[in-house]
Scaffold this active site. Sequence first.
Site, mmCIF file in Angstrom:
data_model
loop_
_atom_site.group_PDB
_atom_site.id
_atom_site.type_symbol
_atom_site.label_atom_id
_atom_site.label_comp_id
_atom_site.label_asym_id
_atom_site.label_seq_id
_atom_site.Cartn_x
_atom_site.Cartn_y
_atom_site.Cartn_z
ATOM 1 N N SER A 126 0.763 -1.101 -0.085
ATOM 2 C CA SER A 126 -0.085 -0.053 0.010
ATOM 3 C C SER A 126 0.927 1.391 -0.025
ATOM 4 O O SER A 126 2.001 1.224 0.434
ATOM 5 C CB SER A 126 -0.925 0.212 1.241
ATOM 6 O OG SER A 126 -1.514 1.065 1.487
ATOM 7 N N TYR A 151 -1.485 -1.166 10.846
ATOM 8 C CA TYR A 151 -2.121 -1.654 9.789
ATOM 9 C C TYR A 151 -0.792 -1.327 8.719
ATOM 10 O O TYR A 151 -0.292 -2.017 8.005
ATOM 11 C CB TYR A 151 -3.387 -1.241 9.025
ATOM 12 C CG TYR A 151 -3.512 -1.449 7.885
ATOM 13 C CD1 TYR A 151 -3.299 -0.434 6.728
ATOM 14 C CD2 TYR A 151 -3.634 -2.960 7.273
ATOM 15 C CE1 TYR A 151 -3.407 -0.635 5.536
ATOM 16 C CE2 TYR A 151 -3.867 -3.123 5.792
ATOM 17 C CZ TYR A 151 -3.626 -2.026 5.034
ATOM 18 O OH TYR A 151 -3.747 -2.366 3.748
ATOM 19 N N LYS A 155 2.066 -3.374 6.302
ATOM 20 C CA LYS A 155 2.524 -3.380 5.018
ATOM 21 C C LYS A 155 4.290 -3.290 4.772
ATOM 22 O O LYS A 155 4.859 -3.904 4.103
ATOM 23 C CB LYS A 155 1.957 -2.243 4.094
ATOM 24 C CG LYS A 155 0.235 -2.960 4.073
ATOM 25 C CD LYS A 155 0.020 -4.199 3.582
ATOM 26 C CE LYS A 155 -1.380 -4.589 3.620
ATOM 27 N NZ LYS A 155 -1.545 -5.943 2.934
HETATM 28 P P1 NAD Z 1 -11.044 -7.331 1.306
HETATM 29 O O1 NAD Z 1 -11.313 -7.390 2.891
HETATM 30 O O2 NAD Z 1 -12.246 -7.144 0.492
HETATM 31 O O3 NAD Z 1 -10.392 -8.727 0.955
HETATM 32 C C1 NAD Z 1 -9.391 -9.512 1.695
HETATM 33 C C2 NAD Z 1 -9.946 -10.858 1.872
HETATM 34 O O4 NAD Z 1 -9.072 -11.762 2.602
HETATM 35 C C3 NAD Z 1 -11.688 -11.044 2.407
HETATM 36 O O5 NAD Z 1 -12.120 -11.861 1.349
HETATM 37 C C4 NAD Z 1 -11.324 -11.801 3.581
HETATM 38 O O6 NAD Z 1 -12.463 -12.679 3.842
HETATM 39 C C5 NAD Z 1 -9.871 -12.769 3.165
HETATM 40 N N1 NAD Z 1 -9.346 -13.024 4.563
HETATM 41 C C6 NAD Z 1 -8.663 -11.968 5.421
HETATM 42 N N2 NAD Z 1 -7.995 -12.682 6.216
HETATM 43 C C7 NAD Z 1 -7.832 -13.920 6.011
HETATM 44 C C8 NAD Z 1 -7.435 -15.198 6.600
HETATM 45 N N3 NAD Z 1 -6.807 -15.232 7.755
HETATM 46 N N4 NAD Z 1 -7.685 -16.261 5.797
HETATM 47 C C9 NAD Z 1 -8.410 -16.457 4.695
HETATM 48 N N5 NAD Z 1 -8.833 -15.238 3.988
HETATM 49 C C10 NAD Z 1 -8.902 -14.255 4.802
HETATM 50 O O7 NAD Z 1 -9.680 -6.104 1.087
HETATM 51 P P2 NAD Z 1 -9.313 -5.585 -0.325
HETATM 52 O O8 NAD Z 1 -9.716 -4.196 -0.289
HETATM 53 O O9 NAD Z 1 -9.665 -6.654 -1.382
HETATM 54 O O10 NAD Z 1 -7.710 -5.849 -0.043
HETATM 55 C C11 NAD Z 1 -6.922 -6.878 -0.381
HETATM 56 C C12 NAD Z 1 -5.367 -6.529 0.024
HETATM 57 O O11 NAD Z 1 -5.050 -5.344 -0.716
HETATM 58 C C13 NAD Z 1 -5.217 -6.518 1.511
HETATM 59 O O12 NAD Z 1 -3.899 -7.083 2.002
HETATM 60 C C14 NAD Z 1 -5.242 -4.911 1.743
HETATM 61 O O13 NAD Z 1 -4.483 -4.674 2.666
HETATM 62 C C15 NAD Z 1 -4.445 -4.540 0.370
HETATM 63 N N6 NAD Z 1 -4.836 -3.077 0.069
HETATM 64 C C16 NAD Z 1 -6.139 -2.628 0.044
HETATM 65 C C17 NAD Z 1 -6.302 -1.338 -0.200
HETATM 66 C C18 NAD Z 1 -7.922 -0.830 -0.325
HETATM 67 O O14 NAD Z 1 -8.014 0.483 -0.158
HETATM 68 N N7 NAD Z 1 -8.811 -1.725 -0.566
HETATM 69 C C19 NAD Z 1 -5.369 -0.536 -0.428
HETATM 70 C C20 NAD Z 1 -4.046 -0.792 -0.477
HETATM 71 C C21 NAD Z 1 -3.769 -2.195 -0.030
HETATM 72 C C1 WQD Z 2 -9.582 9.150 1.169
HETATM 73 C C2 WQD Z 2 -9.923 10.776 1.461
HETATM 74 C C3 WQD Z 2 -10.342 11.311 3.680
HETATM 75 C C4 WQD Z 2 -13.861 9.240 4.371
HETATM 76 C C5 WQD Z 2 -7.188 4.337 3.327
HETATM 77 C C6 WQD Z 2 -6.100 3.555 4.048
HETATM 78 C C7 WQD Z 2 -5.136 2.963 3.170
HETATM 79 C C8 WQD Z 2 -6.041 2.191 2.167
HETATM 80 C C9 WQD Z 2 -6.759 2.940 1.477
HETATM 81 C C10 WQD Z 2 -5.997 -0.191 2.830
HETATM 82 C C11 WQD Z 2 -9.103 11.133 2.697
HETATM 83 C C12 WQD Z 2 -11.400 11.462 2.872
HETATM 84 C C13 WQD Z 2 -12.778 9.859 3.644
HETATM 85 C C14 WQD Z 2 -15.239 10.103 4.637
HETATM 86 C C15 WQD Z 2 -13.743 12.204 3.894
HETATM 87 N N1 WQD Z 2 -6.363 1.036 2.661
HETATM 88 N N2 WQD Z 2 -13.030 11.232 3.761
HETATM 89 N N3 WQD Z 2 -14.821 11.568 4.354
HETATM 90 O O1 WQD Z 2 -7.246 7.348 4.131
HETATM 91 O O2 WQD Z 2 -6.357 7.575 1.466
HETATM 92 O O3 WQD Z 2 -6.581 5.577 2.587
HETATM 93 O O4 WQD Z 2 -7.650 3.462 2.359
HETATM 94 O O5 WQD Z 2 -4.843 -0.507 2.475
HETATM 95 O O6 WQD Z 2 -4.287 2.113 3.814
HETATM 96 O O7 WQD Z 2 -5.507 4.440 4.759
HETATM 97 O O8 WQD Z 2 -8.791 6.311 1.843
HETATM 98 O O9 WQD Z 2 -11.047 6.573 1.246
HETATM 99 O O10 WQD Z 2 -10.476 6.434 3.879
HETATM 100 O O11 WQD Z 2 -9.960 8.519 2.250
HETATM 101 O O12 WQD Z 2 -13.468 13.381 3.494
HETATM 102 O O13 WQD Z 2 -16.114 9.668 5.103
HETATM 103 O O14 WQD Z 2 -11.320 11.020 1.486
HETATM 104 O O15 WQD Z 2 -9.897 12.290 4.758
HETATM 105 O O16 WQD Z 2 -8.689 12.774 2.490
HETATM 106 P P1 WQD Z 2 -7.188 6.784 2.565
HETATM 107 P P2 WQD Z 2 -9.899 7.084 2.461
#
Ligand code: NAD
Ligand code: WQD
Length: 354
Positions: A126, A151, A155
């Site tokens: 991330s 969290y 990463k």
């Molecule tokens: P998500 O929660 O939708 O998907 C994660 C999946 O993993 C879920 O289906 C959950 O049931 C499964 N899971 C979690 N723990 C498990 C375990 N112990 N055993 C088996 N299954 C398990 O999340 P996402 O948004 O698809 O994110 C996927 C990956 O990308 C994560 O590693 C997250 O940290 C990373 N990521 C997400 C974002 C974002 O904004 N969505 C941003 C950056 C990084």
């Molecule tokens: C985006 C912008 C908020 C909600 C997060 C995690 C990051 C990754 C992606 C997992 C920010 C603003 C948000 C609301 C708002 N997840 N906001 N009102 O914070 O960039 O990243 O999600 O890996 O690790 O930190 O994404 O969508 O939460 O916020 O004003 O109700 O929207 O302040 O500026 P963020 P976000």
Amino acid sequence: MSKILVTGGLGFIGSHTVVELQNEGFDVVIVDNLSNSTEKVLDGIIAITGKKPHFEKFDLRDKPKVEAFFSKHSDIAGVIHFAASKAVGESVENPLLYYENNLGVLVYILQELTKKGEANLIFSSSCTVYGQADTMPITEDAPVKPAESPYGNTKQVGEEIIRDTCNVNPQLAAIALRYFNPIGAHPTVEIGELPIGVPQNLLPYITQTGIGLRNELSVFGDDYPTPDGTCVRDYIHVVDLAKAHVAALKRLVQDNNDSNFEVFNLGTGTGSSVLDVINSFERVSGEKLNYRIAPRRAGDVVQAYADTKKANDVLGWKAQSTLDDAMKSAWDWEKKIRKAKTKLLHNSSQSTFK
Ligand code: NAD
Ligand code: WQD
């Protein structure tokens, strides 16, 4: 067809990646414990591709089950590791859950991969590893800063665990993909984001406000040093993100990688403010969004958007969708799931009436 394990493959990004892997002819095996998804997502995948991925439901924290799985599937050509917990706030409240789920599981998977000969791993990282980067756009060489949450730390440490393991296992090749802000849904609206409870992220909160599920969006601060005072992020369509995973996987299975641990930023290269995103919703939906300016949210960085040159030139991948494209897919998805839920409620009330 190369067999690929997708952990967390029924989740938001994982499910979209399974679709793109199947479209490219890969044989997909999903492991998911459904802690943040439902088995119905499988139906959505099949509706799109016509192919049913093999699915095994178990918790990857169960080491003996992980070992048994890899013994049974000894022909896995690569692993894309999505499975993790991802709620920043929850990680502050419950750090050990995050260290166990996001790092303990990674160690189990690496232990299995290092038993094999050649092995390939794609890791979900991330942009959070950069914290508040000093310069925009952010390159992969930008310094990793002290994590703002457990969290984010999982990463950073996850990448270090992989790097250290690759250093002493030349047969293991890994790529860490640093996602910026994934948004949207598949254009078929068969799969999309299914946040549980009150969404923490901006996009689902906007679409739930638009559909009437939430009263109003709170914009967390408009006094930041940005053009309109609201925070700037790089919002990338989840399908573009999914396609980047296929490109990265192909790079490894075809032995095109330059070293056995590489890192790529995945974004559009364009920064959008919170107000830009609200304007996008209003353009796409034709509806006014109800929002108010609220106090800043602790931990928010002011700006984060990607320098995409390395992914474009080395991975041969470039995001194709605009913010409005992603917003339209998110809005179409929101309307579909609300309609489905209303119908379900209506039918159940009808059935009780009978
Ligand atoms: P998500 O929660 O939708 O998907 C994660 C999946 O993993 C879920 O289906 C959950 O049931 C499964 N899971 C979690 N723990 C498990 C375990 N112990 N055993 C088996 N299954 C398990 O999340 P996402 O948004 O698809 O994110 C996927 C990956 O990308 C994560 O590693 C997250 O940290 C990373 N990521 C997400 C974002 C974002 O904004 N969505 C941003 C950056 C990084
Ligand atoms: C985006 C912008 C908020 C909600 C997060 C995690 C990051 C990754 C992606 C997992 C920010 C603003 C948000 C609301 C708002 N997840 N906001 N009102 O914070 O960039 O990243 O999600 O890996 O690790 O930190 O994404 O969508 O939460 O916020 O004003 O109700 O929207 O302040 O500026 P963020 P976000």
